[in-house]
Design an enzyme around this catalytic site. Structure first.
Site, short mmCIF file in Angstrom:
data_model
loop_
_atom_site.label_atom_id
_atom_site.label_comp_id
_atom_site.label_asym_id
_atom_site.label_seq_id
_atom_site.Cartn_x
_atom_site.Cartn_y
_atom_site.Cartn_z
N ARG A 30 0.83 -1.20 0.00
CA ARG A 30 0.00 0.00 0.00
C ARG A 30 0.86 1.24 0.00
O ARG A 30 1.99 1.24 0.50
CB ARG A 30 -0.92 0.01 1.23
CG ARG A 30 -1.94 -1.11 1.23
CD ARG A 30 -2.87 -0.97 2.42
NE ARG A 30 -3.76 0.15 2.26
CZ ARG A 30 -5.04 0.05 1.89
NH1 ARG A 30 -5.58 -1.13 1.68
NH2 ARG A 30 -5.78 1.13 1.75
N ARG B 83 1.30 0.38 5.36
CA ARG B 83 0.80 0.07 6.71
C ARG B 83 1.07 -1.37 7.11
O ARG B 83 1.12 -1.68 8.28
CB ARG B 83 -0.70 0.37 6.81
CG ARG B 83 -1.57 -0.57 6.02
CD ARG B 83 -3.02 -0.37 6.36
NE ARG B 83 -3.56 0.89 5.85
CZ ARG B 83 -4.85 1.07 5.58
NH1 ARG B 83 -5.71 0.12 5.81
NH2 ARG B 83 -5.27 2.21 5.10
N GLU C 201 -0.66 -7.03 -5.25
CA GLU C 201 -1.82 -6.13 -5.36
C GLU C 201 -1.31 -4.71 -5.23
O GLU C 201 -0.51 -4.41 -4.34
CB GLU C 201 -2.80 -6.38 -4.22
CG GLU C 201 -3.52 -7.69 -4.30
CD GLU C 201 -4.47 -7.86 -3.12
OE1 GLU C 201 -4.74 -6.88 -2.40
OE2 GLU C 201 -4.94 -8.97 -2.92
N THR D 149 -9.37 -3.16 1.24
CA THR D 149 -9.86 -2.71 -0.06
C THR D 149 -11.38 -2.73 -0.08
O THR D 149 -12.00 -3.75 0.18
CB THR D 149 -9.31 -3.63 -1.18
OG1 THR D 149 -7.92 -3.81 -0.96
CG2 THR D 149 -9.56 -3.03 -2.54
N GLU E 136 -10.30 -10.59 -11.08
CA GLU E 136 -10.55 -11.16 -9.76
C GLU E 136 -11.87 -10.58 -9.29
O GLU E 136 -11.98 -9.36 -9.07
CB GLU E 136 -9.42 -10.82 -8.77
CG GLU E 136 -9.72 -11.43 -7.40
CD GLU E 136 -8.65 -11.13 -6.34
OE1 GLU E 136 -7.48 -10.92 -6.68
OE2 GLU E 136 -9.04 -11.11 -5.16
N1 PXP Z 1 -8.20 -9.98 -3.08
C1 PXP Z 1 -7.96 -8.63 -3.03
C2 PXP Z 1 -7.86 -7.88 -4.31
C3 PXP Z 1 -7.80 -7.99 -1.79
O1 PXP Z 1 -7.56 -6.68 -1.75
C4 PXP Z 1 -7.85 -8.77 -0.61
C5 PXP Z 1 -7.63 -8.12 0.72
O2 PXP Z 1 -6.31 -7.67 0.81
C6 PXP Z 1 -8.08 -10.15 -0.72
C7 PXP Z 1 -8.27 -10.72 -1.97
C8 PXP Z 1 -8.12 -11.04 0.48
O3 PXP Z 1 -9.24 -10.74 1.24
P1 PXP Z 1 -9.39 -11.39 2.69
O4 PXP Z 1 -8.24 -10.88 3.52
O5 PXP Z 1 -10.72 -10.89 3.15
O6 PXP Z 1 -9.34 -12.88 2.51
#
Ligand code: PXP
Length: 239
Positions: free
Chosen positions: A45, A49, A70, A101, A151
């Site tokens: 990010r 963080r 990501e 997110t 996704e």
């Molecule tokens: N996919 C994306 C694009 C995300 O931003 C996140 C959270 O960082 C996740 C998957 C995973 O989500 P969770 O932590 O709720 O399993």
């Protein structure tokens, strides 16, 4: 059978809570791979963080499976991605104040910006995934801008308050997955996927990969607690 990619951001969140050296998301990623994860996901990010630049740099060298970064579409992140070369970049929206997110990337509203980011990453031989809501227009726009993967954001489904909302969200995911596949996009899914709702999501045949963080790290904390306490008692007792 869909693949599992494990997001280790929360491990870094625990480390950053004390600005300590541990727990190290790099070690968590290695253990996740030993457990059978077929990919490792991190979100670098803008505010750093949780995941730090050093984590990305080391994971690029140590991940044995597949590294998915990501990131928001910013000049800084594009430059980092092109230098480190993860196997895949997942473009996500990012707001400073959010806990995690919130919502998918609005591809329809910023097609040119997304298209140019996709093209740059492709030049660096990086596969590009767009994290989008299960919405027909967003899927079509993802296809138009040249993404390899969508996704689908499963948060609306995971957080649904009523059976009706849940049903509607699952239908939207099914339809978006079908459309995306018919356009030649690979279909992944993530956000809020846990040990209960996976049972419904795994029935969507187009989904090739689940990206899961919170529920797995949360479970790891609990299933590891007894052993961690035993280890400390043994040390206190000098055994
Ligand atoms: N996919 C994306 C694009 C995300 O931003 C996140 C959270 O960082 C996740 C998957 C995973 O989500 P969770 O932590 O709720 O399993």
């Amino acid at each position: 059978m869909a693949r599992l990619a494990v997001n280790v951001d929360h491990v870094a969140t625990i480390r950053q809570a004390r600005l300590a050296k541990y727990p190290d998301p790099v070690m968590a990623a290695a253990l996740a791979e030993l457990g059978g994860a077929q990919g490792i996901v991190i979100h670098l990010r803008e505010d750093r963080r949780h995941i730090q630049d050093r984590d990305l740099e080391i994971l690029r060298k140590t991940v044995q499976t597949h590294l998915n970064l990501e990131m928001a579409i910013t000049r800084e992140m594009l430059d980092i991605a092109l230098r480190i070369r993860p196997d895949r970049c997942t473009l996500v929206p990012e707001k400073r104040q959010e806990l995690t997110t919130e919502g998918g990337l609005d591809v329809v509203g910023q097609e040119e910006k997304v298209r140019s980011a996709v093209a740059e990453l492709h030049e660096g031989n990086i596969e590009v995934s767009l994290f989008i809501d299960a919405d027909e227009q967003q899927v079509r726009a993802a296809h138009r801008v040249g993404a390899n993967v969508v996704e689908l954001h499963t948060g609306t489904f995971a957080d649904a308050g009523t059976a009706e909302e849940r049903h509607r969200a699952l239908e939207a995911l099914r339809n978006a997955a079908k459309l995306a596949k018919s356009l030649g996009l690979k279909v992944h899914a993530g956000h809020g996927v846990d040990y209960t709702n996976i049972v419904d999501l795994r029935e969507i045949p187009e989904i090739e990969e689940f990206s899961i963080g919170h529920s797995i790290v949360a479970r790891a904390v609990l299933v590891g607690m007894e052993q961690a306490v035993r280890d400390m008692i043994r040390l206190i007792e000098g055994r």
